[in-house]
Structures are given as C-alpha cells and as structure tokens.
Scaffold this motif. Structure first.
Motif: not given
Length: 147
Positions: A10, A13-17, A53, A71
């Motif tokens: 990502f 926005n890896c955490r959000e995904a 990230k 990320d």
C-alpha cells in the motif's frame, strides 16, 4: 510442502486497509509493526514521513491462508503502482527449499533482494519473475524464531 499467500503493498494506507479486512474476516493480527520500530538499515534512520507506515502486518483468514501486507516508503515508494502492488509469498519448510524455489522462480527475472538472513529472524528474498509477477520467499528457522 511450501505454503503460498498473497502479500499486498500500500501507499500509506495499509493499516486502514487491514483494519477493513479484519472487520470482514475477523481474527487478530499476530504481528503488526511500523518502519519506525525497525532497526536502522545501513546506518540510515527511517524518515519521519515513513515512521508510522506499516512495515509488516499479517492476518490469518483461514487455517491455511494468511493475508500479509505493508506500506511502501523510502526508495521503494517510486515503484508503487496500483495493480502491481501485490506479491506471491512462498513459505518454505527449509533453507534448502527456499534457495531452490528462489533460484528456480527467479530464473530470467529481476532479483530485488537476494536470499539472506534478516533482522526479524527469517531467511528471505524478493524478485520479479520473467513474467512480471512479484514473489517473496521466506523460511522461518524454528531455532532462530525461539530466540
């Protein structure tokens, strides 16, 4: 026999995904870590913009399958492109199997990280095969993982 999982990349926005995927699949993260938590590589500190990230996250989604991701940042960020932001991650059962899989699958391709021992205790490497598919090969040595 090796295991095969998908590794997603990502652009911040890896955490959000992964929180979204977790809301759908359920479960817990066995590991989630940021670039700011990892040791300096080659004497270079992580830039402030990349410290929060995600360096790596894993989410088991079945008995056999783990969704993994991170990320992109630093020198890797310029290579990010939606559509090519995944890799096939192969978990080998031995160092020898890891070397065999890495050597065979990377033939004619582009090695981006040769197989080597890592700071997180795995024997790991990455490449893009001759068909343009991104791969990661990993061996978790049980003796090193217990340290």
């Amino acid at each position: 026999m090796a295991t095969v999982n998908v590794y997603l990349t990502f652009d911040g926005n890896c955490r959000e995904a992964f929180d979204f995927y977790k809301s759908v699949f359920g479960g817990e993260y066995p590991y989630i870590g940021t670039f700011g938590e990892m040791p300096a590589m080659g004497g270079q500190e992580t830039p402030e913009t990349d410290k929060d990230k995600i360096m790596h996250v894993s989410l088991p989604i079945s008995k056999e399958t783990v969704l993994m991701g991170s990320d992109t940042g630093g020198e890797w960020a310029s290579h990010y492109k939606a559509g090519n932001n995944f890799s096939v991650s192969v978990g080998a059962e031995s160092k020898e199997e890891a070397d065999k899989l890495f050597g065979g699958l990377s033939a004619g391709g582009q090695v981006t990280m040769p197989m080597a021992d890592t700071f997180w205790g795995a024997y790991f490497g990455m490449f893009t095969d001759k068909f343009g598919i991104n791969w990661m090969v990993n061996y978790d040595d049980p003796a090193k993982m217990q340290q």
